[in-house]
Write a protein that holds these residues in place. Structure first.
Motif, short mmCIF file in Angstrom:
data_model
loop_
_atom_site.label_atom_id
_atom_site.label_comp_id
_atom_site.label_asym_id
_atom_site.label_seq_id
_atom_site.Cartn_x
_atom_site.Cartn_y
_atom_site.Cartn_z
N GLY A 157 -4.29 -18.76 5.32
CA GLY A 157 -5.69 -19.04 4.74
C GLY A 157 -5.55 -18.62 3.13
O GLY A 157 -4.42 -18.91 2.54
N PHE A 159 -5.24 -16.10 1.47
CA PHE A 159 -4.44 -15.01 1.27
C PHE A 159 -3.25 -15.65 0.59
O PHE A 159 -2.72 -15.39 -0.66
CB PHE A 159 -4.15 -13.81 2.14
N ASP A 162 0.14 -13.64 -1.82
CA ASP A 162 0.46 -12.22 -1.31
C ASP A 162 1.54 -12.69 -0.33
O ASP A 162 1.32 -12.84 0.80
CB ASP A 162 -0.66 -11.68 -0.69
N ARG A 165 0.47 -6.84 -0.09
CA ARG A 165 -0.84 -6.09 -0.58
C ARG A 165 -1.82 -5.62 0.43
O ARG A 165 -2.51 -4.95 0.31
CB ARG A 165 -1.45 -6.91 -1.80
N ALA A 166 -1.96 -6.73 1.40
CA ALA A 166 -3.19 -6.77 2.18
C ALA A 166 -2.54 -6.04 3.62
O ALA A 166 -3.06 -6.27 4.65
CB ALA A 166 -3.71 -8.25 2.45
N ALA A 223 -2.49 -3.25 5.01
CA ALA A 223 -3.54 -2.58 5.71
C ALA A 223 -4.10 -3.41 6.76
O ALA A 223 -4.54 -2.71 7.86
CB ALA A 223 -4.64 -1.82 4.80
N LEU A 224 -4.19 -4.70 6.65
CA LEU A 224 -4.85 -5.33 7.78
C LEU A 224 -4.34 -5.35 9.06
O LEU A 224 -4.94 -5.41 10.14
CB LEU A 224 -5.08 -7.04 7.32
N VAL A 234 -8.60 -2.52 10.29
CA VAL A 234 -9.76 -2.09 9.16
C VAL A 234 -11.06 -2.89 9.71
O VAL A 234 -11.05 -3.89 10.45
CB VAL A 234 -9.48 -2.20 7.74
N ARG A 235 -11.96 -2.34 9.29
CA ARG A 235 -13.40 -3.08 9.62
C ARG A 235 -13.73 -3.05 11.12
O ARG A 235 -13.90 -4.20 11.45
CB ARG A 235 -13.65 -4.20 8.85
#
Lengths: 706, 706
Positions: free
Chosen positions: A613, A615, A621, A642-643, A645-646, A650-651
């Motif tokens: 998508g 990103f 990224d 960079r992302a 952590a997903l 998270v969340r």
């Protein structure tokens, strides 16, 4: 790995200068002058039929007339006259020729022919060629200055552990000059010019084989064979010889400039960076950092790790260092109790005995030298500390000398790296600088540069720790690929997924319905919800034309969707050949990622990975690795987004199945490698990464063959 | 803006050294020695009751005994003895005291008291104080070396346009020394120490007022009043005096180190960066770039814009420059026809007359000087070109001299910036370097550094172009705020949205239902779908406890949802006071963004902006501005997000209502400013940005008062 034999080139018994001249500005005259001025002790043989002698040296009418042992011919002649001389060299057994002049492929079609002829003549005669269109080469130890221009002019290089290949004489030698001024010593320096025969990659191998060389520097605008470069870089890593690369021509304007400058093929900088990471190459980005890294590597003190200490009398320098430490991923680790005790006993209470240590500006006196040394000893002996920076800042004269003497003493008891930040004027610090130079202690010009150099030493230590993995060619078991369609065709979603699935990549559960028959009900063995998509090698963007329907919940919707996607496909692409309609089980709870493959002209198959998508599209990224590679490398790719952590959740999202994703990346890289002769590109989009333990599933794919 | 009067400090008629000493290493002895060695022509008054004279200068028993005009007292005494001397200075009319020694607040509770007393004494006596715990100050023009340590030692500063304030003697002077070695001239240099009285901010203003100062440098670890700093920075911008700031203590480890080094309050680096952007501050990041920028600004040649040209004989240097140009957002703009014609007539056909120009290494000869000058003239006269870089690379001796002479000639006909990249050894290039120094041409050590300096000149030119906007305090019309609840309380979603709405921020269409009454049907004037949420100032994360229900489609769902969110809230937070249940119309087609406000102790209200969801949490794609600000600044914030392209519509998404979003940001900044005495923080999350023309709507909000 084969050994390269350039020892006769770097240690020639004699050097012929063909086209030697009495006019001092001419290249041939410069070579002769440099050899004499700098004290080359082998035979010096000027060749020019017009003179009996030049610069008081006997001159030969032709190469044929040289009777003494001669291993290198420096040729300073117009392009058209070079090949015949190469032929003579071959006959004479002169194994290496340095062709200084231009007028070859950089000069239009006529030059291309001359260059081709040059190469053929050299191959036929068994002569290896540096250049053409280059400044030549230097072996500093032997004073073999087989070149002209800036590489033969002061500052004279001092012998040392660095060998360098530079793909630009002007800029490359700018780098060498600044390194030399900072005290870096050199072994061999080669300006490789057009690289018609001998290429940067081969020289890197030669430097690895050269026992005098401990560190290799390459200024590159591009390499002609990415895999050969990686192999040379791995050869260097295997030998424990750090390879520092400054690569230019990396951006849009940079590529344009490089294209007009070198005739190197260029490819995406992202791919070079991937190759550098995979082979433990130390990448530098400008002249200053290159010089700093060379200085620090030249000490021969291994970097060990990322726990560092600094001490100094300027709190501000510590603050600047600490900022930079964060950027370089270095930790100012707390000292152990034993260390702290020594520091408390020896340093003034006004300062700080914590890391970073502030011994306060007035502490540095003759009387306190022993205490300063004890403090340095304690820090260097602390097992938690890998490297030490001494922030001398503006200390000059006696105080800088005392610091230098203390460092020199402390160094003897430790093999950890120690470097100095000094901002002092050279003239005010001669004594200190001499002590530090004698002990091979790098003196850098800002706290940030100390941190950057420490970071690079730590990076290289990490590469050495992973050496076995990095230097091994990843073993791909040769499996038989299924029969691929002939020619430069596109494999549609169904065919591509079948290929992937056969190779062990999880794909969605699919059924292909023929275009003719309307689907009355869900194919056997499948469950709602499903997706319905047109399958056609002629339609790349099926979503955009309404030929995909998602979340089909029941038979009635299914029938409607099948009719609809066929109708939309026919309408949008009347000439497209439709292979059928794919009914695909929907994957629940998958995070969208994309795995791509490009077949790069320099590096071959390269795997790209990123989130799906926006990103990919907006944030770029994306990370790359040269195929094939294993799970560990795949994990690195995932973690450097960079992302990233997903993937850890998270969340309120679950942790993702990183194991399955890494396995998929590695498998795709193996497939790409095995298909290297046929694959043009592959786009697996999306790969849906489910919660931990539940897999990573390719939901769509496209393979373009060549 | 008020004028600061430091002229008596920078141009003192006499300097007293209280605590002058015969022991040459003592600070007071160093001051005296420096004043004499460097030729200070005002009165020099050592003060020490123990000696009739020191260093052949008459010594006074006390400040009271000095009968000649004296404007500055340098005090080199233990902390406890300083205040009485300040009192004497006040009586004597000595307006400025420099307190060198430490032992004040950095030295524990006793020191804090001494420092407070010092300030009170100074205020009572009308004496302004530099320090304590500092190296003092220097006015280079007058040779007023009112300090000790490295700032009084060689290299001696030469007079010039730069005035500097440094918050660390050791590191700050490291910066000054390297700038001086690069040829930068200075006016005033102040090491501000503890900044008990005179702060960096006030000194920046003083430098703006100083007619000799054209450029201001500040090494900062923190400022004590963010708004005062911004006001001083704007004052500098208004005067057209570039303010270069190197800010340290920006990362986790850096902040820790700074906290133990200075007693400055520190705040997030993000906020400093916002302030720098809003006031046209030029930010530097290390010693080298600071020195480069000072050199280039000192030429007084305005940067104009981002269209640049380079010329040189090294293709590799051009490639490196071009890469860097991309990073610095500079364009190697094509030359106009007239320029190309001149270049073709004068430069060798072998090179390139396109931008970047390659005149080839051998072209630089005495005979070609006129042609080289013509080429430079043509490039500088080209209206498309803003700046010129000459990439001399390793040129040295005569060729570098010819380049230098050509540049010197070309400069006379243009006021555009010209800078040189040279990698040559100083000793080999004395002639060239002297010519360039005489003409004030910056010589930088890599092509990348040339590009970085050009970028900074262009940035400053852009700041000057927007000067009117940047220097104006954004005018907030004083509106009456609604009555706010008393005390440090949280305003719940409903109250917060009412406040925002009353101020002109679009919020969702909401109705608050009392907790007691079950909702039988949709409140009048609302339409499905709606969201249902508990409203309680005691519940911050209502989603996490199931107290939010979205996409309610009909009356039946509504009734169920209301019951459910109340039950869940009661269960999760039994003690929470429930204000009601909010029924909120769902906003369709909105892109999630977040607007936050923090009330920073240094800078006051600051607005943060980022995309919602994972963008904020995982990618930290957030930008800041100090409140209040207007629409243009708000647009800058939106455009500098990494994911900014999303607002323009990607992947078939519509273009977003940037106008409405910018207006919302500006309005929130005004509200934050008006509430500055009461607001602790505000979180408007999400702000849903709809397609262009359809608004940006706050769907949830929370305001914490203090």
């Amino acid at each position: 790995m084969r050994k390269s034999d350039f020892s006769r080139m770097f240690n020639p018994r004699g050097i012929a200068i063909v086209g030697a001249s009495t006019e001092p500005t001419r290249p041939g005259a410069q070579t002769l002058f440099a050899l004499k001025r700098l004290g080359y002790r082998g035979g010096i043989f000027p060749v020019n039929p017009r003179y009996p002698e030049i610069q008081e040296t006997k001159c030969f009418a032709s190469v044929d007339d040289i009777s003494e042992a001669c291993d290198v011919a420096v040729i300073a002649l117009p392009a058209a006259q070079v090949a015949p001389v190469i032929e003579q060299c071959g006959r004479k057994g002169i194994g290496f020729a340095v062709v200084l002049g231009g007028g070859f492929r950089e000069d239009g079609p006529q030059g291309v022919l001359l260059e081709r002829n040059l190469l053929e003549t050299a191959r036929a005669g068994g002569v290896r060629i540096i250049g053409p269109n280059c400044l030549g080469f230097v072996n500093v130890q032997n004073r073999a200055y087989a070149g002209f221009g800036s590489i033969t002019r002061p500052p004279d290089l001092k012998p040392g552990p660095v060998s360098a290949v530079i793909q630009s004489g002007g800029f490359g030698n700018s780098l060498i000059v600044q390194a030399a001024l900072a005290g870096v010593g050199f072994q061999n320096l080669v300006a490789s010019g057009n690289e018609t025969d001998i290429k940067a990659t081969e020289l890197i191998r030669a430097f690895v084989d050269d026992p005098q060389t401990r560190i290799i520097l390459a200024y590159l605008e591009g390499v002609s064979d990415g895999r050969a470069f990686m192999s040379a870089a791995r050869y260097a890593l295997a030998a424990g010889k750090p390879l520092v690369v400054l690569k230019a021509g990396n951006t849009e304007q940079g590529l344009l400039a490089a294209a007009s400058h070198t005739a190197c093929m260029t490819c995406s900088y992202d791919i070079y960076r991937a190759a550098f990471k995979q082979c433990g190459v130390i990448e530098a980005h400008d002249i200053e950092d290159t010089v700093d890294y060379l200085q620090c590597l030249a000490t021969g003190r291994p970097g060990r790790g990322r726990s560092v200490a600094v001490m100094g009398g300027s709190g501000g320098a510590s603050v600047n260092f600490s900022d930079a430490a964060d950027h370089c991923d270095l930790a100012l680790t707390p000292f152990g109790h034993a260390t702290l005790a020594v520091l408390k006993d020896n340093l003034p209470s006004m300062g700080s005995t914590q890391n970073p240590i502030d011994y306060t500006a007035n502490f540095v006196t003759e009387a306190n030298t022993a205490r300063l040394v004890k403090a340095m000893d304690a820090v260097l002996a602390d097992p938690a500390i890998d490297q030490l920076g001494v922030l001398a800042a503006t200390a000059s004269g006696a105080s800088f000398r005392i610091i230098a003497q203390s460092v020199a003493q402390a160094l003897k008891k430790s093999d950890k790296p120690v470097m100095i930040f000094s901002s002092s004027q050279r003239e005010m610090s001669i004594e200190a600088l001499e002590i530090l130079a004698a002990e091979n202690v790098p003196v850098l010009r800002s706290p940030r540069r100390v941190a950057a150099a420490m970071g690079v030493l730590a990076d290289y230590a990490a590469s050495l720790q992973q050496r076995e993995r990095l230097i091994a060619e990843y073993p791909v078991s040769e499996r038989t690929l299924p029969k691929l369609p002939l020619g430069a065709v596109t494999m549609d979603e169904h065919a591509a997924k079948q290929l992937l699935s056969g190779f062990g990549v999880s794909v969605t559960h699919d059924t292909l319905l023929p275009v003719g028959t309307a689907a009355a009900s869900l194919p056997r063995g499948m469950a709602f919800p499903v997706a319905v998509k047109i399958v056609s090698k002629d339609i790349a963007h099926k979503t955009d034309i309404g030929a995909v329907r998602l979340n089909i919940a029941d038979d009635a919707q299914l029938a409607g969707a099948v009719t609809e996607v066929i109708a939309n496909a026919r309408k949008a692409a009347p000439g497209a050949q439709l292979s059928g309609v794919l009914v695909s089980e929907m994957v629940s709870d998958g995070m969208e990622t994309i795995i791509g493959v490009v077949n790069d002209p320099l590096f071959g198959p390269v795997v790209a990975f990123g989130l799906g998508g926006i990103f990919a599209e907006v944030l770029h990224d994306t990370t790359y690795r040269i195929a094939p590679f294993g799970i560990d490398t795949a994990r690195e790719m995932i973690s450097e987004l960079r992302a990233a952590a997903l993937f850890s959740g998270v969340r309120g999202q679950p942790q993702r199945d990183i194991d399955a994703l890494a396995k998929t990346l590695s498998t795709v890289s193996e497939l790409a490698w095995l298909m290297r002769d046929r694959i043009a590109e592959m786009d697996i989009n999306p790969v849906l990464v489910r919660p931990a333990g539940q897999g990573a599933i390719a939901a769509d794919a496209l393979i373009v063959l060549k």
